[in-house]
Motif scaffolding. Structure first.
Motif, short mmCIF file in Angstrom:
data_model
loop_
_atom_site.label_atom_id
_atom_site.label_comp_id
_atom_site.label_asym_id
_atom_site.label_seq_id
_atom_site.Cartn_x
_atom_site.Cartn_y
_atom_site.Cartn_z
N ILE A 188 0.87 -1.18 0.00
CA ILE A 188 0.00 0.00 0.00
C ILE A 188 0.91 1.23 0.00
N VAL A 189 0.78 2.07 -1.04
CA VAL A 189 1.65 3.25 -1.15
C VAL A 189 0.82 4.50 -0.86
N HIS A 190 1.25 5.30 0.11
CA HIS A 190 0.46 6.44 0.55
C HIS A 190 1.38 7.53 1.07
N LYS A 191 0.83 8.53 1.72
CA LYS A 191 1.62 9.59 2.32
C LYS A 191 0.86 10.05 3.56
N ALA A 192 0.49 9.08 4.40
CA ALA A 192 -0.36 9.37 5.55
C ALA A 192 0.38 10.16 6.62
N ASN A 193 1.71 10.26 6.50
CA ASN A 193 2.43 11.05 7.51
C ASN A 193 2.15 12.54 7.35
N VAL A 194 1.90 13.01 6.10
CA VAL A 194 1.58 14.43 5.93
C VAL A 194 0.11 14.67 5.56
N LEU A 195 -0.58 13.63 5.09
CA LEU A 195 -2.01 13.75 4.77
C LEU A 195 -2.75 12.67 5.57
N PRO A 196 -2.79 12.83 6.91
CA PRO A 196 -3.28 11.73 7.75
C PRO A 196 -4.76 11.40 7.53
N LEU A 197 -5.57 12.37 7.12
CA LEU A 197 -7.00 12.07 6.95
C LEU A 197 -7.25 11.37 5.61
N THR A 198 -6.82 12.01 4.51
CA THR A 198 -7.09 11.42 3.20
C THR A 198 -6.28 10.15 2.98
N MET A 199 -4.96 10.26 3.11
CA MET A 199 -4.12 9.09 2.87
C MET A 199 -4.24 8.07 3.99
N GLY A 200 -4.59 8.56 5.18
CA GLY A 200 -4.84 7.62 6.29
C GLY A 200 -6.07 6.77 5.98
N LEU A 201 -7.11 7.39 5.44
CA LEU A 201 -8.31 6.62 5.07
C LEU A 201 -7.97 5.60 3.99
N PHE A 202 -7.16 6.03 3.03
CA PHE A 202 -6.76 5.11 1.95
C PHE A 202 -6.02 3.90 2.55
N ARG A 203 -5.01 4.17 3.37
CA ARG A 203 -4.20 3.09 3.96
C ARG A 203 -5.06 2.17 4.83
N GLU A 220 3.21 -1.63 3.74
CA GLU A 220 2.90 -0.24 3.37
C GLU A 220 4.19 0.56 3.25
N GLU A 221 4.15 1.59 2.40
CA GLU A 221 5.30 2.49 2.25
C GLU A 221 4.81 3.89 1.94
N HIS A 222 5.54 4.89 2.42
CA HIS A 222 5.27 6.26 1.98
C HIS A 222 5.73 6.37 0.53
N VAL A 223 5.05 7.23 -0.23
CA VAL A 223 5.32 7.26 -1.67
C VAL A 223 6.75 7.67 -1.99
N ASP A 224 7.33 8.55 -1.19
CA ASP A 224 8.72 8.96 -1.47
C ASP A 224 9.67 7.80 -1.23
#
Ligand code: ATP
Length: 363
Positions: A188-203, A220-224
């Motif tokens: 699962i590739v996301h960026k929930a560390n800086v977008l915790p609501l949107t990317m957190g929901l995705f993750r 899971e991994e952050h996109v960067d």
């Protein structure tokens, strides 16, 4: 109840688009014809439909209603690239995006695999990016009315990102189903560390769906971090599931690691509709010169056939074997040292197509 349709010809839409579109679409049409014929099936009934520059000239719009109506009456279609940046300002909306939204094509499946005979920065890459295609940070698809980007003053620009649990669930299912047929791993590739609501929901939604697939390992991994990992050790990945914009960027990176944009295939689909569309754009510098690499769209057409073979409402099993023929014929053509100029070869679009169509019959 499922109703197979192997007895009748498939009905497939053919949308040329702009730039190199007419050349690569024609090439894909030919290999599909040959592959189905080689399987003892009738060639598809092709339905040519206008989009892009030609449609502006004829209909005053890049995407006439008649094209959408025509596509609705097919088993699937092949979409050429569009060059919306070159359209007059009032026509700049990307027709491909409108088509994805109109037909609810929520999943964009983008494989990246190195092919024999092709120089690849990552020879061991063999992964699939499953990109959520219907929302995210795309200004043209995340609002019912108006644009997802707006300016309160000329010096301030705002952008809305849309993430819904329902869209996350369906794309997660898509990725876990796919991984279960492959090597059984989803990242699962996301960026929930800086977008915790949107990317957190995705993750979190992806993790919830993972519980229904106990045979598939999940990470899971952050996109960067994923971008760096992709370059460092692409062979670690099987299926990556991610949101729209991240998927767009990572899939170009993966395509280049696997060889070239000219070989990067993709399928846009839902459970009931599918559209073959290469990852590359209209490449206007090559238009009309018989130099474009047709492989990306040929392999996208093979993905479409594989989807049609197993679609839930009207499966057409023979299409899977036809898809295998196309994949093998492309690989064998490369293995024979034949390639277009973008890959360092000398074959024209037409010559390469002839080589692939000849090999489609060899199994
Ligand atoms: P878009 O934003 O629509 O994806 P783009 O301008 O970013 O378009 P492309 O049109 O995909 O990018 O292509 C960039 C360059 O890559 C082209 O100018 C062309 O030289 C090369 N290229 C892309 N697709 C192919 C192809 N099928 N065969 C050969 N070269 C290609």
């Amino acid at each position: 109840m499922n109703r197979t349709v192997s007895g009748r010809p498939l009905r497939l839409g053919l949308v040329d688009g702009d730039g190199i579109g007419p050349e690569v679409v024609e090439s894909a049409r030919r290999v599909v014809d040959e592959a189905l014929t080689a399987e003892g099936r009738p060639a598809p009934e092709w339905v040519p439909l206008p989009m892009g520059r030609r449609a502006i000239d004829e209909f005053g719009t890049t995407l006439p209603e008649s094209t959408l109506d025509g596509l609705a009456d097919t088993d699937g279609w092949i979409l050429g690239p569009h060059d919306n940046a070159a359209y007059p300002p009032q026509h700049r909306i990307a027709p491909g995006g409108v088509i994805r939204r109109h037909f609810g094509l929520y999943a964009n499946i983008r494989p990246a695999r190195a092919l024999p005979g092709i120089r690849a920065a990552a020879p061991d890459i063999d992964l699939v990016i499953v990109r959520e295609n219907s929302e995210g940070f795309y200004a043209d698809r995340n609002m019912a009315v108006g644009s997802g980007e707006f300016c309160p003053t000329p010096d301030i620009a705002l952008s809305v990102g849309l993430v819904t649990r329902a869209a996350c669930e369906r794309i997660a299912h898509e990725s876990f189903r796919l991984a279960a047929e492959r090597r059984g791993r989803v990242t699962i590739v996301h960026k929930a560390n800086v977008l915790p609501l949107t990317m957190g929901l995705f993750r979190d939604t992806c993790y919830a769906v993972a519980g229904e697939y106990p045979g598939v390992a999940v990470a899971e991994e952050h996109v960067d971090a994923a971008a760096a990992h992709l370059v460092r050790a692409p062979g670690d990945y099987d299926v990556l599931v991610t949101e729209n914009l991240f998927g767009d960027i990572l899939s170009d990176l993966a395509a280049q690691l696997a060889g070239s944009l000219g070989t990067a295939a993709s399928l846009n689909c839902s459970r009931t509709r599918a559209m073959a569309q290469a990852v590359h754009g209209a490449a206007p510098d090559l238009a009309g010169r018989n130099r474009a690499n047709p492989v990306a769209l040929q392999l996208s057409a093979a993905m479409l056939l594989r989807w049609i073979a197993t679609r839930q409402d009207r499966p057409y099993p023979a299409a899977a074997a036809a898809a295998d023929r196309i994949d093998r014929a492309v690989a064998a053509t490369f293995a024979a040292g034949i390639a277009t100029a973008d890959l360092g070869g000398q074959a024209s679009t037409g010559e390469f197509t002839e080589q692939v169509t000849a090999r489609v019959h060899r199994w």
